[in-house]
Write an enzyme that holds these catalytic residues in place. Structure first.
Site, PDB file in Angstrom:
ATOM      1  N   GLU A 443       0.837  -1.224   0.000  1.00 45.23           N
ATOM      2  CA  GLU A 443       0.000   0.000   0.000  1.00 45.23           C
ATOM      3  C   GLU A 443       0.859   1.256   0.000  1.00 45.23           C
ATOM      4  O   GLU A 443       0.500   2.258   0.623  1.00 45.23           O
ATOM      5  CB  GLU A 443      -0.912   0.008   1.228  1.00 45.23           C
ATOM      6  CG  GLU A 443      -2.265  -0.564   0.979  1.00 45.23           C
ATOM      7  CD  GLU A 443      -2.752  -0.265  -0.401  1.00 45.23           C
ATOM      8  OE1 GLU A 443      -2.757   0.918  -0.790  1.00 45.23           O
ATOM      9  OE2 GLU A 443      -3.104  -1.207  -1.114  1.00 45.23           O
TER      10      GLU A 443
HETATM   11  C1  LIG Z   1       2.559  -9.842   0.320  1.00 45.77           C
HETATM   12  C2  LIG Z   1       2.303  -8.710  -0.626  1.00 45.77           C
HETATM   13  C3  LIG Z   1       1.000  -8.378  -0.932  1.00 45.77           C
HETATM   14  C4  LIG Z   1       0.746  -7.341  -1.852  1.00 45.77           C
HETATM   15  N1  LIG Z   1      -0.545  -7.071  -2.233  1.00 45.77           N
HETATM   16  C5  LIG Z   1      -0.767  -6.249  -3.298  1.00 45.77           C
HETATM   17  C6  LIG Z   1      -2.055  -6.142  -3.894  1.00 45.77           C
HETATM   18  O1  LIG Z   1      -3.039  -6.711  -3.410  1.00 45.77           O
HETATM   19  N2  LIG Z   1      -2.192  -5.390  -5.015  1.00 45.77           N
HETATM   20  C7  LIG Z   1      -1.139  -4.735  -5.584  1.00 45.77           C
HETATM   21  O2  LIG Z   1      -1.313  -4.101  -6.606  1.00 45.77           O
HETATM   22  N3  LIG Z   1       0.106  -4.800  -5.020  1.00 45.77           N
HETATM   23  C8  LIG Z   1       0.317  -5.546  -3.916  1.00 45.77           C
HETATM   24  N4  LIG Z   1       1.570  -5.647  -3.366  1.00 45.77           N
HETATM   25  C9  LIG Z   1       2.659  -4.855  -3.940  1.00 45.77           C
HETATM   26  C10 LIG Z   1       3.142  -3.756  -3.010  1.00 45.77           C
HETATM   27  O3  LIG Z   1       2.187  -2.734  -2.920  1.00 45.77           O
HETATM   28  C11 LIG Z   1       4.502  -3.277  -3.557  1.00 45.77           C
HETATM   29  O4  LIG Z   1       5.425  -4.334  -3.344  1.00 45.77           O
HETATM   30  C12 LIG Z   1       4.963  -2.005  -2.916  1.00 45.77           C
HETATM   31  O5  LIG Z   1       4.125  -0.929  -3.270  1.00 45.77           O
HETATM   32  C13 LIG Z   1       6.416  -1.660  -3.297  1.00 45.77           C
HETATM   33  O6  LIG Z   1       6.637  -1.807  -4.666  1.00 45.77           O
HETATM   34  P1  LIG Z   1       7.873  -2.686  -5.181  1.00 45.77           P
HETATM   35  O7  LIG Z   1       7.827  -3.991  -4.486  1.00 45.77           O
HETATM   36  O8  LIG Z   1       7.864  -2.702  -6.646  1.00 45.77           O
HETATM   37  O9  LIG Z   1       9.160  -1.917  -4.657  1.00 45.77           O
HETATM   38  P2  LIG Z   1       9.874  -0.703  -5.414  1.00 45.77           P
HETATM   39  O10 LIG Z   1       8.859   0.252  -5.901  1.00 45.77           O
HETATM   40  O11 LIG Z   1      10.830  -1.258  -6.376  1.00 45.77           O
HETATM   41  O12 LIG Z   1      10.673  -0.023  -4.217  1.00 45.77           O
HETATM   42  C14 LIG Z   1      11.935  -0.509  -3.730  1.00 45.77           C
HETATM   43  C15 LIG Z   1      12.452   0.414  -2.642  1.00 45.77           C
HETATM   44  O13 LIG Z   1      12.679   1.718  -3.187  1.00 45.77           O
HETATM   45  C16 LIG Z   1      12.007   2.691  -2.428  1.00 45.77           C
HETATM   46  N5  LIG Z   1      11.551   3.774  -3.292  1.00 45.77           N
HETATM   47  C17 LIG Z   1      10.897   3.695  -4.462  1.00 45.77           C
HETATM   48  N6  LIG Z   1      10.641   4.911  -4.945  1.00 45.77           N
HETATM   49  C18 LIG Z   1      11.108   5.795  -4.053  1.00 45.77           C
HETATM   50  C19 LIG Z   1      11.138   7.215  -3.966  1.00 45.77           C
HETATM   51  N7  LIG Z   1      10.587   7.993  -4.884  1.00 45.77           N
HETATM   52  N8  LIG Z   1      11.732   7.780  -2.887  1.00 45.77           N
HETATM   53  C20 LIG Z   1      12.259   7.018  -1.921  1.00 45.77           C
HETATM   54  N9  LIG Z   1      12.267   5.681  -1.942  1.00 45.77           N
HETATM   55  C21 LIG Z   1      11.698   5.076  -2.994  1.00 45.77           C
HETATM   56  C22 LIG Z   1      10.834   1.977  -1.790  1.00 45.77           C
HETATM   57  O14 LIG Z   1      10.384   2.642  -0.625  1.00 45.77           O
HETATM   58  C23 LIG Z   1      11.463   0.617  -1.492  1.00 45.77           C
HETATM   59  O15 LIG Z   1      12.153   0.659  -0.271  1.00 45.77           O
HETATM   60  C24 LIG Z   1       1.835  -6.614  -2.417  1.00 45.77           C
HETATM   61  C25 LIG Z   1       3.146  -6.947  -2.061  1.00 45.77           C
HETATM   62  C26 LIG Z   1       3.392  -7.991  -1.204  1.00 45.77           C
HETATM   63  C27 LIG Z   1       4.817  -8.355  -0.903  1.00 45.77           C
END
Ligand SMILES: Cc1cc2nc3c(=O)[nH]c(=O)nc-3n(C[C@H](O)[C@H](O)[C@H](O)COP(=O)(O)OP(=O)(O)OC[C@H]3O[C@@H](n4cnc5c(N)ncnc54)[C@H](O)[C@@H]3O)c2cc1C
Length: 598
Positions: A443
């Site tokens: 989220e």
């Molecule tokens: C168990 C689980 C359930 C989930 N359920 C859902 C769901 O129901 N529906 C759905 O759509 N998604 C879902 N997600 C996805 C989840 O919302 C994302 O994993 C999350 O938003 C982070 O995206 P990412 O994993 O691609 O990380 P990335 O976006 O690649 O981020 C990697 C790191 O970089 C940091 N970062 C990125 N951009 C910035 C910035 N501008 N400034 C500072 N730091 C930054 C982040 O904070 C993080 O620490 C789920 C994930 C998991 C693991």
């Protein structure tokens, strides 16, 4: 085996004694009939369901996890989950706060909030199945066409169908502007959706005969980036005009993630291969429409950590009273025993009180926010609606990030109370830590929440909404500033309120010169803001407790509340001093570190 007792007394205290919820509801025609007795009766039954049905499946669900049959793409959640879901819908729980015109019971969000706190304490993984459906309901209610509402809302409200939110793709989670899933317009006004989603919670299961996916995708003429994203409703089975189920839509679970916690929830990889969907809201305005669901989900994620903090605290407290180890530093306490119970040791108390304060602060904050949400939706006065809406928007990233970070601290502390036994599965404590960990990530990660708070919600409107919250603090300070008994609670928030104004201006000024300054300060800033909010809420709770004690009420609950508030202000709130200092240390030590990170 862990135990769970619904914290009904504390809920009632916050609802009725601190916020006078029933009086607030009287001013809202939609909820005018909702009195304290009704709320208490509903919550008592909700507590029975949470403790009696969902909680017993928590450990077994974690051990068993979900299974995918890759030939049929069907998923079987852990044993007992489907039956518990059946009991949940038979009890009418999904409909609790939904609109009567779609079969809902029309109770305030505030009541649903308390139901969900208890469900999350009992079993976060199971609770996510109905939880996501509720978010889908909110998004369709706000942005769906009449036909979409007619087709989907009654089934989501009754719980006969569940919902999901499909945003994330393998190459993008935070930066949804990069998403690639395509939507091609069809001659009949529908869209053919093609793409790959990952990490979709409750993405597939056997509880219901249909699953309603809300999917973000791009139209052929979409502008690049986040301004080119549209929202579609894509059912697992198409729905015929008469409401019966039609053909299977090609939207399939192709894999389940193996993950750290919430094993009982199916985190699905979803392949969408020309599935038929319909547009929700305006073309290219999908993120705004999805934000209804995302904002509800962000408050919901804070609630997940509140639930876990509460259940972890209850178990750590019981253990600390029972486990004997060493003697108290200040002399033997349990003469009849070989050693004293570990609750005599100051640091064990600190761990317990940290969890208790974080649970009680979070409960007050969650209820405060959902009451504002009820006012924003249902209050007859437009100004009250607008002010409430703005305050919820300000508080949402604080709920999401502050409460989940605190949940991490608290569940870890509670596990620590068990010593080595906390690390052993059968006590259930390590599961609370594992399950909570995702709450800081999904989220919108907690970093993203802090950027939303500082960048958009505070600096983005020159601190106008923050000032509105500051006004509430100012009112309490004015009301209680001369009351000596309240000084220990009022002085710290009065001082932090003043410091916050200067702190915000300073970060804003630096950010104006160099935007990395905002990025470097945001996480610390959010925690300072979180403490200002918790401080305000603890002061209000202490005010009620002091008045009860002064009036001769001998219920030990009030003494306990005061002691928790004192602990909070003495041991947790002062973290703000360090946080403001580290925020002020700026971005240079981060951004000029190429050699260190080479
Ligand atoms: C168990 C689980 C359930 C989930 N359920 C859902 C769901 O129901 N529906 C759905 O759509 N998604 C879902 N997600 C996805 C989840 O919302 C994302 O994993 C999350 O938003 C982070 O995206 P990412 O994993 O691609 O990380 P990335 O976006 O690649 O981020 C990697 C790191 O970089 C940091 N970062 C990125 N951009 C910035 C910035 N501008 N400034 C500072 N730091 C930054 C982040 O904070 C993080 O620490 C789920 C994930 C998991 C693991």
């Amino acid at each position: 085996m862990p135990q769970y007792t619904p914290p009904l007394r504390d809920m009632q205290f916050v609802l009725h004694e601190v916020f006078k919820a029933a009086d607030e509801f009287k001013a809202m025609p939609a909820h005018a009939e909702v009195d304290a007795d009704t709320i208490n009766a509903v919550l008592e039954e909700a507590g029975k369901f949470a403790a009696g049905v969902a909680f017993p499946l928590n450990i077994s669900g974690d051990a068993e996890g979900c299974k995918l049959d890759s030939s049929t793409h069907e998923v079987t959640p852990p044993k007992g989950f489907k039956e518990a879901y059946r009991q949940y819908i038979d009890g009418g729980w999904p409909a609790l706060s939904c609109a009567p015109e779609f079969g809902g019971q029309g109770l305030p969000h505030t009541v649903n909030q308390c139901l969900y706190e208890m469900l999350n304490s009992a079993n976060q993984a199971w609770t996510m199945y109905p939880g996501l459906s509720h978010g889908a309901y909110e998004a369709l209610l706000a942005h769906g066409t009449d036909a979409q509402k007619k087709t989907y809302l009654p089934k989501l409200v009754s719980g006969e169908w569940t919902g999901t939110m499909c945003l994330t793709e393998p190459h993008c989670g935070t930066d949804l502007g990069m998403l690639r899933t395509k939507a091609e317009p069809q001659a009949d006004g529908s869209y053919k959706i093609t793409g790959n989603k990952i990490f979709i919670s409750a993405g597939e299961h056997d509880f219901t005969d249909n699953i309603i996916h809300l999917v973000l995708a791009r139209l052929p003429d979409a502008p690049k980036g986040s301004k080119g994203i549209s929202l579609f409703v894509v059912p697992k089975f198409n729905v015929n005009a008469d409401g019966s189920l039609g053909a299977r839509n090609p939207i399939y679970c192709t894999g389940l993630e193996h993950k750290m916690g919430i094993h009982g929830n199916a985190t699905a990889q979803i392949a969408i291969d020309g599935a038929i969907g319909t547009l929700v809201g305006q073309p290219h305005k999908g993120l705004a429409a999805m934000f209804v669901m995302m904002n509800a989900a962000r408050l919901g994620v804070g609630n997940q950590s509140l639930g876990l903090t509460e259940v972890a605290f209850q178990n750590a407290l019981a253990y600390a009273k029972d486990r004997i180890q060493m003697r108290s530093l200040s002399g033997t306490k349990a003469k009849d025993k070989e050693a004293d119970p570990i609750i005599v040791h100051p640091d064990v108390r600190k761990m317990l009180l940290t969890a208790k304060a974080y649970a009680e602060g979070a409960r007050a904050l969650q209820i405060f926010c959902t009451l504002l949400l009820d006012k924003a939706h249902s209050h007859p006065d437009e100004k009250v609606r607008k002010d409430s809406d703005e305050l919820v928007a300000l508080l949402t990233p604080i709920v999401k990030a502050f409460v989940t970070d605190n949940g991490h601290t608290a569940t870890n502390a509670c596990m620590q109370v068990f010593g080595g036994h906390g690390f052993i599965k059968e006590w259930g404590m390590e599961q609370f830590v594992r399950d909570n960990r995702i709450n800081m990530i999904y989220e919108g990660t907690n970093t993203v929440q802090s950027l939303d708070l500082l960048g958009r919600k505070v600096l983005g409107n020159n601190g106008a909404t923050l000032k509105k919250f500051g006004k509430l603090v100012g009112q309490l300070v004015a009301e209680e500033g001369v009351n000596e008994d309240m000084a220990e609670f009022i002085n710290p928030i009065a001082m932090l309120g003043e410091q916050m104004t200067k702190f915000t201006t300073e970060i804003g000024f630096r950010g104006f010169q160099n935007p990395d300054e905002v990025g470097a300060a945001a996480v610390d800033y959010l925690r300072v803001a979180g403490h200002l909010v918790f401080g305000y809420l603890f002061a209000r709770m202490a005010q009620v407790a002091l008045r009860q004690i002064a009036a001769g009420n001998s219920d030990p609950f009030y003494v306990g509340k005061l002691q928790t508030a004192r602990f909070y202000f003495a041991k947790l709130f002062p973290e703000t001093v360090t946080l403001m200092r580290t925020a002020r240390a700026g971005s240079k030590v981060l951004m000029d570190t190429d050699a260190a990170l080479a």
